[in-house]
Scaffold this motif. Structure first.
Motif, PDB file in Angstrom:
ATOM      1  N   ASP A   1       3.274 -36.772 -17.052  1.00 14.14           N
ATOM      2  CA  ASP A   1       3.014 -35.429 -16.858  1.00 14.14           C
ATOM      3  C   ASP A   1       3.133 -34.896 -15.438  1.00 14.14           C
ATOM      4  N   SER A   2       3.561 -33.927 -15.112  1.00 15.28           N
ATOM      5  CA  SER A   2       3.578 -33.473 -13.937  1.00 15.28           C
ATOM      6  C   SER A   2       2.167 -32.793 -13.194  1.00 15.28           C
ATOM      7  N   GLY A   3       1.356 -32.452 -14.322  1.00 17.70           N
ATOM      8  CA  GLY A   3       0.026 -31.974 -13.880  1.00 17.70           C
ATOM      9  C   GLY A   3      -0.939 -33.296 -13.612  1.00 17.70           C
ATOM     10  N   THR A   4      -2.199 -32.926 -13.238  1.00 20.58           N
ATOM     11  CA  THR A   4      -2.898 -34.014 -12.685  1.00 20.58           C
ATOM     12  C   THR A   4      -3.616 -34.529 -14.057  1.00 20.58           C
ATOM     13  N   PRO A   5      -3.663 -35.606 -14.374  1.00 16.44           N
ATOM     14  CA  PRO A   5      -4.329 -36.295 -15.652  1.00 16.44           C
ATOM     15  C   PRO A   5      -5.645 -36.177 -15.749  1.00 16.44           C
ATOM     16  N   ASP A   6      -6.066 -36.204 -16.789  1.00 13.62           N
ATOM     17  CA  ASP A   6      -7.643 -36.252 -16.961  1.00 13.62           C
ATOM     18  C   ASP A   6      -8.122 -37.777 -16.433  1.00 13.62           C
ATOM     19  N   ARG A   7      -9.283 -37.937 -16.121  1.00 13.32           N
ATOM     20  CA  ARG A   7      -9.967 -39.151 -15.608  1.00 13.32           C
ATOM     21  C   ARG A   7     -10.362 -40.124 -16.713  1.00 13.32           C
ATOM     22  N   LEU A   8      -9.272 -40.505 -17.441  1.00 13.12           N
ATOM     23  CA  LEU A   8      -9.534 -41.224 -18.753  1.00 13.12           C
ATOM     24  C   LEU A   8      -9.939 -42.683 -18.393  1.00 13.12           C
ATOM     25  N   ARG A   9     -10.742 -43.455 -18.880  1.00 12.49           N
ATOM     26  CA  ARG A   9     -11.286 -44.728 -18.601  1.00 12.49           C
ATOM     27  C   ARG A   9     -10.191 -45.798 -18.731  1.00 12.49           C
ATOM     28  N   TYR A  10      -9.054 -45.309 -19.678  1.00  8.97           N
ATOM     29  CA  TYR A  10      -7.901 -46.410 -19.655  1.00  8.97           C
ATOM     30  C   TYR A  10      -6.606 -45.630 -19.456  1.00  8.97           C
ATOM     31  N   ARG A  11      -5.787 -45.795 -18.668  1.00  7.15           N
ATOM     32  CA  ARG A  11      -4.415 -45.011 -18.786  1.00  7.15           C
ATOM     33  C   ARG A  11      -3.271 -46.236 -18.714  1.00  7.15           C
ATOM     34  N   LEU A  12      -2.031 -45.764 -19.389  1.00  5.87           N
ATOM     35  CA  LEU A  12      -1.036 -46.949 -19.204  1.00  5.87           C
ATOM     36  C   LEU A  12       0.183 -46.137 -18.594  1.00  5.87           C
ATOM     37  N   LEU A  13       0.506 -46.527 -17.383  1.00  3.93           N
ATOM     38  CA  LEU A  13       1.300 -45.922 -16.645  1.00  3.93           C
ATOM     39  C   LEU A  13       2.822 -46.365 -16.962  1.00  3.93           C
ATOM     40  N   THR A  14       3.824 -45.755 -17.266  1.00  6.91           N
ATOM     41  CA  THR A  14       5.376 -46.079 -17.459  1.00  6.91           C
ATOM     42  C   THR A  14       6.284 -45.509 -16.829  1.00  6.91           C
ATOM     43  N   GLY A  15       7.380 -46.013 -16.839  1.00  8.49           N
ATOM     44  CA  GLY A  15       8.435 -45.316 -16.033  1.00  8.49           C
ATOM     45  C   GLY A  15       9.539 -46.246 -15.641  1.00  8.49           C
ATOM     46  N   PRO A  16      10.574 -45.653 -14.880  1.00  9.77           N
ATOM     47  CA  PRO A  16      11.664 -46.553 -14.379  1.00  9.77           C
ATOM     48  C   PRO A  16      10.942 -47.263 -13.320  1.00  9.77           C
TER      49      PRO A  16
END
Length: 71
Positions: free
Chosen positions: A5-20
């Motif tokens: 997302d282009s917005g600021t993500p919530d400070r979640l305890r777990y995040r999975l970052l994906t992309g090229p």
């Protein structure tokens, strides 16, 4: 995909970052690390027929002692 997302993500305890697999993905992982997250596990990679797509899990520690076994 994941946390693109282009917005600021919530400070979640777990995040999975994906992309090229590119400089932008590395920048997003670096920003997460600078924001207090730590890497969780190894990165994953796959090929979608055109480019390599990567994923990296990150976790935000709450500063507690969960999972620590007293000696």
């Amino acid at each position: 995909m994941g946390d693109q997302d282009s917005g600021t993500p919530d400070r979640l305890r777990y995040r999975l970052l994906t992309g090229p697999d590119d400089a932008d993905f590395c920048r997003r992982v670096s920003e997460a690390l600078a924001d207090g997250y730590r890497l969780y596990g190894s990165p994953a990679a796959t090929f979608d027929g055109q480019r390599v797509i990567v994923a990296q899990a990150v976790v935000l520690d709450d500063g507690g002692s969960a999972g620590v076994v007293p000696v």
